[in-house]
Scaffold this motif. Sequence first.
Motif, mmCIF file in Angstrom:
data_model
loop_
_atom_site.group_PDB
_atom_site.id
_atom_site.type_symbol
_atom_site.label_atom_id
_atom_site.label_comp_id
_atom_site.label_asym_id
_atom_site.label_seq_id
_atom_site.Cartn_x
_atom_site.Cartn_y
_atom_site.Cartn_z
ATOM 1 N N UNK A 32 77.250 11.213 -42.752
ATOM 2 C CA UNK A 32 78.658 11.301 -42.686
ATOM 3 C C UNK A 32 79.066 11.673 -41.280
ATOM 4 N N UNK A 33 80.300 11.600 -40.918
ATOM 5 C CA UNK A 33 80.690 11.622 -39.372
ATOM 6 C C UNK A 33 80.205 13.178 -38.954
ATOM 7 N N UNK A 34 80.346 14.217 -39.858
ATOM 8 C CA UNK A 34 79.988 15.491 -39.502
ATOM 9 C C UNK A 34 78.779 15.988 -39.979
ATOM 10 N N UNK A 35 77.720 14.873 -40.700
ATOM 11 C CA UNK A 35 76.653 15.376 -40.832
ATOM 12 C C UNK A 35 75.509 15.589 -40.076
ATOM 13 N N UNK A 36 74.453 16.021 -40.396
ATOM 14 C CA UNK A 36 73.396 16.397 -39.602
ATOM 15 C C UNK A 36 72.733 14.766 -39.141
ATOM 16 N N UNK A 37 71.956 15.101 -37.864
ATOM 17 C CA UNK A 37 71.489 13.916 -37.457
ATOM 18 C C UNK A 37 71.125 14.172 -35.994
ATOM 19 N N UNK A 38 70.683 13.083 -35.317
ATOM 20 C CA UNK A 38 70.446 13.323 -34.005
ATOM 21 C C UNK A 38 71.214 12.124 -33.258
ATOM 22 N N UNK A 39 72.142 12.385 -32.350
ATOM 23 C CA UNK A 39 73.048 11.374 -31.860
ATOM 24 C C UNK A 39 72.678 10.769 -30.529
ATOM 25 N N UNK A 40 71.435 10.304 -30.605
ATOM 26 C CA UNK A 40 70.785 9.962 -29.328
ATOM 27 C C UNK A 40 69.227 10.120 -29.342
ATOM 28 N N UNK A 41 68.628 9.833 -28.147
ATOM 29 C CA UNK A 41 67.421 10.081 -27.998
ATOM 30 C C UNK A 41 67.028 11.112 -26.727
ATOM 31 N N UNK A 42 65.859 11.817 -27.229
ATOM 32 C CA UNK A 42 65.402 12.820 -25.952
ATOM 33 C C UNK A 42 64.081 12.079 -25.343
ATOM 34 N N UNK A 43 64.301 11.890 -24.074
ATOM 35 C CA UNK A 43 63.568 11.474 -23.326
ATOM 36 C C UNK A 43 62.840 12.560 -22.287
ATOM 37 N N UNK A 44 61.479 12.678 -22.701
ATOM 38 C CA UNK A 44 60.573 13.756 -21.925
ATOM 39 C C UNK A 44 60.810 13.520 -20.180
ATOM 40 N N UNK A 45 60.925 14.408 -19.587
ATOM 41 C CA UNK A 45 61.003 14.253 -17.956
ATOM 42 C C UNK A 45 61.130 15.729 -17.584
ATOM 43 N N UNK A 46 60.637 15.813 -16.110
ATOM 44 C CA UNK A 46 60.541 17.213 -15.754
ATOM 45 C C UNK A 46 61.979 17.603 -15.255
ATOM 46 N N UNK A 47 62.063 18.774 -15.282
ATOM 47 C CA UNK A 47 63.482 19.637 -14.577
ATOM 48 C C UNK A 47 63.648 19.023 -13.161
ATOM 49 N N UNK A 48 64.781 18.630 -12.660
ATOM 50 C CA UNK A 48 65.034 18.271 -11.445
ATOM 51 C C UNK A 48 64.761 16.641 -11.142
ATOM 52 N N UNK A 49 64.472 15.991 -12.141
ATOM 53 C CA UNK A 49 64.124 14.483 -12.146
ATOM 54 C C UNK A 49 65.409 13.822 -12.185
ATOM 55 N N UNK A 50 65.518 12.836 -11.348
ATOM 56 C CA UNK A 50 66.724 12.013 -11.308
ATOM 57 C C UNK A 50 67.173 11.265 -12.412
ATOM 58 N N UNK A 74 75.774 5.234 -31.310
ATOM 59 C CA UNK A 74 74.972 4.278 -31.568
ATOM 60 C C UNK A 74 73.344 4.472 -31.090
ATOM 61 N N UNK A 75 72.535 3.717 -31.347
ATOM 62 C CA UNK A 75 71.216 4.034 -30.648
ATOM 63 C C UNK A 75 71.334 3.474 -29.415
ATOM 64 N N UNK A 76 70.780 4.315 -28.111
ATOM 65 C CA UNK A 76 70.774 3.813 -26.889
ATOM 66 C C UNK A 76 69.671 3.010 -26.607
ATOM 67 N N UNK A 77 68.515 3.016 -27.353
ATOM 68 C CA UNK A 77 67.465 2.144 -27.150
ATOM 69 C C UNK A 77 67.987 0.802 -27.493
ATOM 70 N N UNK A 78 69.060 0.630 -28.138
ATOM 71 C CA UNK A 78 69.772 -0.965 -28.190
ATOM 72 C C UNK A 78 70.172 -1.595 -27.094
ATOM 73 N N UNK A 79 70.211 -0.681 -25.937
ATOM 74 C CA UNK A 79 70.752 -1.232 -24.674
ATOM 75 C C UNK A 79 69.628 -1.963 -24.035
ATOM 76 N N UNK A 80 68.434 -1.482 -24.251
ATOM 77 C CA UNK A 80 67.010 -1.951 -23.421
ATOM 78 C C UNK A 80 66.839 -3.338 -24.178
ATOM 79 N N UNK A 81 66.421 -4.053 -23.087
ATOM 80 C CA UNK A 81 66.039 -5.565 -23.655
ATOM 81 C C UNK A 81 64.392 -5.172 -23.992
ATOM 82 N N UNK A 82 64.215 -6.208 -24.724
ATOM 83 C CA UNK A 82 62.777 -5.988 -25.049
ATOM 84 C C UNK A 82 61.578 -5.759 -24.185
ATOM 85 N N UNK A 83 61.763 -6.349 -23.130
ATOM 86 C CA UNK A 83 60.607 -6.117 -22.022
ATOM 87 C C UNK A 83 60.731 -4.941 -21.457
ATOM 88 N N UNK A 84 61.754 -4.109 -21.437
ATOM 89 C CA UNK A 84 61.818 -2.835 -21.229
ATOM 90 C C UNK A 84 61.252 -1.732 -22.158
#
Length: 191
Positions: free
Chosen positions: A70-88, A167-177
């Motif tokens: 539902x609009x206010x239901x539990x979920x994860x509204x994106x993806x978490x990408x591992x990266x070090x602090x200070x990374x661009x 929406x799923x941000x991974x859908x923005x990536x073309x298959x080769x990425x």
Amino acid sequence: MRMRRDDLPVRAALALLLGLLLTLLTCTARANDSPPPAPEVPTPSVPAIARLWPVGSHPLVLRGWEPPATVYGRGHRGVDLATPAGAEVRAVAAGQVSFAGRVAGRGVVSVQLAGTDLRTTYEPVSASVKKGDEVEPGEVVGTVEFTGSHCTTTCVHWGLLRGETYLDPLALLPPWLLSRGPSRLLPVLGF
């Protein structure tokens, strides 16, 4: 017609039997009814316009997109990408910065993607851009903050929205990425 005393138990038994039979038939009819099918919600299409990942060349996805029921239901509204602090953190596609500031104590950058009704979000990010800036794919929009993440390790949360719909941000990536690349055969030593 007058009722006799000895007819009463027979009539009561017939009435009870008739009631049980009707109840049984009703229950059977309801058990055979299947619920109406849920209306199909079309998955909105997302063009694969990203030219790179927001961090690194192919970061580990710590937690994927889990749309809420539902609009206010539990979920994860994106993806978490591992990266070090200070990374661009880089813009994945061309667009205009629609927000650069703090939300609930975390640095957030949002980019309205050019020629679409989509916007990406990145957090926790110390912004190096300001609202209204035009960005190109790969342009640095900030750096990953040391604190403020909801991950167990340092990460950047990458989101994608169309209006108020996540929406799923991974859908923005073309298959080769998305793929890790072709398999490579290594030489066998001794032959």
